[in-house]
Design a protein around this motif. Structure first.
Motif, PDB file in Angstrom:
ATOM      1  N   LYS A   5       0.725  -1.402  -0.384  1.00 46.77           N
ATOM      2  CA  LYS A   5      -0.005  -0.102   0.148  1.00 46.77           C
ATOM      3  C   LYS A   5       0.898   1.140   0.009  1.00 46.77           C
ATOM      4  CE  LYS A   5      -4.338  -1.639  -0.088  1.00 46.77           C
ATOM      5  NZ  LYS A   5      -5.552  -0.604  -0.628  1.00 46.77           N
ATOM      6  N   VAL A   6       0.795   1.977  -0.873  1.00 48.98           N
ATOM      7  CA  VAL A   6       1.320   3.517  -1.187  1.00 48.98           C
ATOM      8  C   VAL A   6       0.487   5.097  -1.020  1.00 48.98           C
ATOM      9  CG1 VAL A   6       3.695   2.166  -1.867  1.00 48.98           C
ATOM     10  CG2 VAL A   6       1.849   3.595  -3.443  1.00 48.98           C
ATOM     11  N   LYS A   7       1.451   5.771  -1.038  1.00 49.27           N
ATOM     12  CA  LYS A   7       0.986   7.247  -1.220  1.00 49.27           C
ATOM     13  C   LYS A   7       1.366   7.524  -1.926  1.00 49.27           C
ATOM     14  CE  LYS A   7       0.978  10.718   2.164  1.00 49.27           C
ATOM     15  NZ  LYS A   7       0.558  11.388   3.407  1.00 49.27           N
ATOM     16  N   VAL A   8       1.026   7.977  -3.392  1.00 48.70           N
ATOM     17  CA  VAL A   8       0.721   8.738  -4.185  1.00 48.70           C
ATOM     18  C   VAL A   8       1.043  10.099  -4.183  1.00 48.70           C
ATOM     19  CG1 VAL A   8       1.541   9.108  -6.211  1.00 48.70           C
ATOM     20  CG2 VAL A   8       1.356   6.753  -5.720  1.00 48.70           C
ATOM     21  N   ARG A   9       2.214  11.279  -3.986  1.00 53.20           N
ATOM     22  CA  ARG A   9       1.767  12.644  -3.805  1.00 53.20           C
ATOM     23  C   ARG A   9       1.364  13.813  -4.915  1.00 53.20           C
ATOM     24  NH1 ARG A   9       1.628  16.664   0.317  1.00 53.20           N
ATOM     25  NH2 ARG A   9       0.184  15.223   1.485  1.00 53.20           N
ATOM     26  N   ILE A  10       0.761  14.487  -5.446  1.00 51.37           N
ATOM     27  CA  ILE A  10       1.261  14.483  -6.553  1.00 51.37           C
ATOM     28  C   ILE A  10       1.804  16.098  -6.366  1.00 51.37           C
ATOM     29  CG2 ILE A  10      -0.004  13.164  -8.314  1.00 51.37           C
ATOM     30  CD1 ILE A  10      -2.322  15.385  -8.653  1.00 51.37           C
ATOM     31  N   GLY A  11       1.532  16.483  -7.339  1.00 52.95           N
ATOM     32  CA  GLY A  11       2.352  18.227  -7.538  1.00 52.95           C
ATOM     33  C   GLY A  11       1.503  18.905  -6.524  1.00 52.95           C
ATOM     34  N   SER A  12      -0.086  19.012  -7.204  1.00 49.27           N
ATOM     35  CA  SER A  12      -1.353  20.381  -6.551  1.00 49.27           C
ATOM     36  C   SER A  12      -1.247  19.636  -5.169  1.00 49.27           C
ATOM     37  CB  SER A  12      -2.343  19.979  -7.078  1.00 49.27           C
ATOM     38  OG  SER A  12      -2.459  18.480  -7.602  1.00 49.27           O
TER      39      SER A  12
ATOM     40  N   VAL B 202      -2.371  16.896  -4.264  1.00 49.91           N
ATOM     41  CA  VAL B 202      -3.888  15.325  -4.179  1.00 49.91           C
ATOM     42  C   VAL B 202      -2.562  14.419  -3.928  1.00 49.91           C
ATOM     43  CG1 VAL B 202      -5.397  14.665  -4.766  1.00 49.91           C
ATOM     44  CG2 VAL B 202      -5.292  17.037  -5.576  1.00 49.91           C
ATOM     45  N   ASP B 203      -3.205  13.509  -3.078  1.00 50.53           N
ATOM     46  CA  ASP B 203      -2.702  11.959  -3.132  1.00 50.53           C
ATOM     47  C   ASP B 203      -3.782  11.013  -3.601  1.00 50.53           C
ATOM     48  OD1 ASP B 203      -0.845  12.921  -1.317  1.00 50.53           O
ATOM     49  OD2 ASP B 203      -1.846  12.574   0.812  1.00 50.53           O
ATOM     50  N   TYR B 204      -3.169   9.930  -4.163  1.00 49.82           N
ATOM     51  CA  TYR B 204      -3.137   9.045  -4.229  1.00 49.82           C
ATOM     52  C   TYR B 204      -2.890   8.091  -3.564  1.00 49.82           C
ATOM     53  CZ  TYR B 204      -5.015  11.171  -8.810  1.00 49.82           C
ATOM     54  OH  TYR B 204      -6.115  12.039  -8.949  1.00 49.82           O
ATOM     55  N   HIS B 205      -3.908   6.944  -2.620  1.00 49.60           N
ATOM     56  CA  HIS B 205      -3.321   6.130  -1.862  1.00 49.60           C
ATOM     57  C   HIS B 205      -4.273   4.459  -2.745  1.00 49.60           C
ATOM     58  CE1 HIS B 205      -3.897   8.186   1.566  1.00 49.60           C
ATOM     59  NE2 HIS B 205      -3.075   8.810   1.015  1.00 49.60           N
ATOM     60  N   GLY B 206      -3.233   3.987  -2.524  1.00 49.19           N
ATOM     61  CA  GLY B 206      -3.846   2.009  -3.058  1.00 49.19           C
ATOM     62  C   GLY B 206      -2.596   1.442  -3.198  1.00 49.19           C
ATOM     63  N   GLN B 207      -3.078  -0.004  -3.535  1.00 52.67           N
ATOM     64  CA  GLN B 207      -2.047  -1.348  -3.840  1.00 52.67           C
ATOM     65  C   GLN B 207      -1.218  -1.022  -5.305  1.00 52.67           C
ATOM     66  OE1 GLN B 207      -3.465  -4.970  -2.788  1.00 52.67           O
ATOM     67  NE2 GLN B 207      -1.740  -5.772  -2.886  1.00 52.67           N
ATOM     68  N   LEU B 208      -0.007  -1.070  -4.798  1.00 53.81           N
ATOM     69  CA  LEU B 208       1.233  -0.365  -6.390  1.00 53.81           C
ATOM     70  C   LEU B 208       0.822  -1.879  -7.131  1.00 53.81           C
ATOM     71  CD1 LEU B 208       3.000   1.534  -7.462  1.00 53.81           C
ATOM     72  CD2 LEU B 208       4.465   0.803  -6.052  1.00 53.81           C
ATOM     73  N   THR B 209       0.750  -2.037  -8.551  1.00 58.53           N
ATOM     74  CA  THR B 209       0.316  -3.193  -8.820  1.00 58.53           C
ATOM     75  C   THR B 209       1.856  -2.692  -9.971  1.00 58.53           C
ATOM     76  OG1 THR B 209      -1.409  -2.494  -9.105  1.00 58.53           O
ATOM     77  CG2 THR B 209      -1.090  -4.157 -10.841  1.00 58.53           C
ATOM     78  N   CYS B 210       2.215  -2.403  -9.995  1.00 61.86           N
ATOM     79  CA  CYS B 210       3.245  -2.002 -11.284  1.00 61.86           C
ATOM     80  C   CYS B 210       3.989  -0.878 -11.012  1.00 61.86           C
ATOM     81  CB  CYS B 210       3.366  -2.450 -12.586  1.00 61.86           C
ATOM     82  SG  CYS B 210       1.640  -2.371 -13.107  1.00 61.86           S
ATOM     83  N   LEU B 211       5.217  -0.808 -11.780  1.00 56.13           N
ATOM     84  CA  LEU B 211       5.263   0.898 -12.484  1.00 56.13           C
ATOM     85  C   LEU B 211       6.340   0.729 -13.361  1.00 56.13           C
ATOM     86  CD1 LEU B 211       8.478   0.780 -10.934  1.00 56.13           C
ATOM     87  CD2 LEU B 211       6.440   0.634  -8.916  1.00 56.13           C
TER      88      LEU B 211
ATOM     89  N   VAL C 113       6.512   9.040  -3.970  1.00 59.27           N
ATOM     90  CA  VAL C 113       5.861   7.683  -3.518  1.00 59.27           C
ATOM     91  C   VAL C 113       6.149   7.630  -1.876  1.00 59.27           C
ATOM     92  CG1 VAL C 113       5.645   5.528  -4.119  1.00 59.27           C
ATOM     93  CG2 VAL C 113       6.003   7.027  -5.799  1.00 59.27           C
ATOM     94  N   CYS C 114       4.969   7.156  -0.800  1.00 61.94           N
ATOM     95  CA  CYS C 114       5.874   6.421   0.423  1.00 61.94           C
ATOM     96  C   CYS C 114       4.706   5.486   0.598  1.00 61.94           C
ATOM     97  CB  CYS C 114       5.628   8.034   1.622  1.00 61.94           C
ATOM     98  SG  CYS C 114       4.839   8.034   2.092  1.00 61.94           S
TER      99      CYS C 114
END
Lengths: 89, 94, 109
Positions: C29-36, C38-47, C83-84
């Motif tokens: 489970k990660v948190k992706v913070r975008i510049g503005s 806003v955060d997206y929390h979710g399970q990291l499937t791939c990158l 990404v944390c």
């Protein structure tokens, strides 16, 4: 010339110790530097995120974090747990 | 799409590939969102969409600096090219 | 912890380089913070190498609350600020089953 230190060498010497990262926007991070790459994307642990807003400074603890190098403005080696506590802001 | 995503997703762009021909919801910079049918994409995330509806989320500010409640302006576009650098997020349309 | 099914990542050394880090956090489970902000929390499937990420069971967070949910979502890499890894205590909307799985992995269950 013998004592020339490249910028990334300086960052490399900070691996394993606490650093203070100032972003281009109103955010700052303090954490232990675990590693970085050529773009100065950084992996930090035991991170605290500080956000400077009109209402004051918010502090958010984060786990292991990958910080995008794109928005980094400045990096400082720091031993203080919080730059704000130490400067009294 | 969900079960496919779980089993065969090797890279993030595969998620976009799975959405080809489907209705998707995309978030763009500048408080804009678009829903439409995804026809094509590339590595820059340039997109071609049809039957697209764009929503622009606007917060007006009065002369004395007070923010008014947000309002949404919508328009429909039959065929739309979206330049990839504006894309923030893509998800299947709700 | 069940010794028959050890969790390989539980005691792995902390990743050094950014690419190691990204490899190690797939599935978490990660948190992706975008510049503005806003955060997206979710399970990291791939990158991938651009730091584009695919998230599963994603939640969009803004101003301290969930503003949307998406089953799957793609976040374009250049917008990411960080990404944390979400730790259990920080995650407000953690479902019970996920908590149980996670605590077993960590050897608390």
């Amino acid at each position: 010339m013998a004592s020339t230190i490249l910028p990334l060498e300086l960052v490399d010497r900070c691996i394993g110790s606490s650093i203070w990262v100032l972003m281009k926007n109103e955010r700052e991070f303090v954490g232990t530097l675990m590693g970085f790459d050529d773009y100065v994307n950084m992996v930090l642990k035991d991170v605290k995120e500080y956000e400077v807003t009109a209402e004051g400074i918010t502090e958010t603890p984060l786990g292991q974090t990958l910080l995008n190098g794109n928005n980094i403005a400045m990096v400082r080696h720091t031993s203080a747990p919080s730059p704000y506590r130490s400067t009294g802001i | 799409m969900d079960q496919l995503a779980n089993s065969t997703l090797a890279e993030p762009l595969d998620l976009v590939k799975l959405a080809l021909g489907e209705r998707v919801f995309i978030k763009l910079r500048g408080e804009r969102t678009v829903t439409g049918i995804l026809h094509a994409y590339d590595a820059h995330m340039n997109l071609v969409m049809s039957q697209a509806e764009e929503s622009i989320h606007i917060v007006d500010v009065t002369d004395d600096g007070q923010a008014l409640p947000p309002r949404v302006e919508k328009r429909e576009v039959e065929m739309l090219f979206v330049r990839g650098d504006g894309v923030i997020m893509i998800a299947p349309a709700p | 912890m069940d010794s028959a099914s050890p969790e390989p990542q539980a005691n792995a050394p902390l990743a050094g380089s950014p690419s190691d880090f990204l490899k190690n956090i797939v599935g978490k489970k990660v948190k992706v913070r975008i510049g503005s902000g806003v955060d997206y929390h979710g399970q990291l499937t791939c990158l991938d190498g651009y730091m584009n990420v695919a998230l599963e069971d994603a939640e969009e967070w803004a101003n301290g609350r969930v503003t949307a949910r998406y089953g799957d979502c793609f976040v374009r890499g250049n917008n990411g600020e960080y990404v944390c890894v979400l730790e259990q205590g920080l995650r407000l909307a953690f479902s019970l089953s996920q908590s149980v799985i996670r605590s077993r992995r960590l050897g608390w269950g």
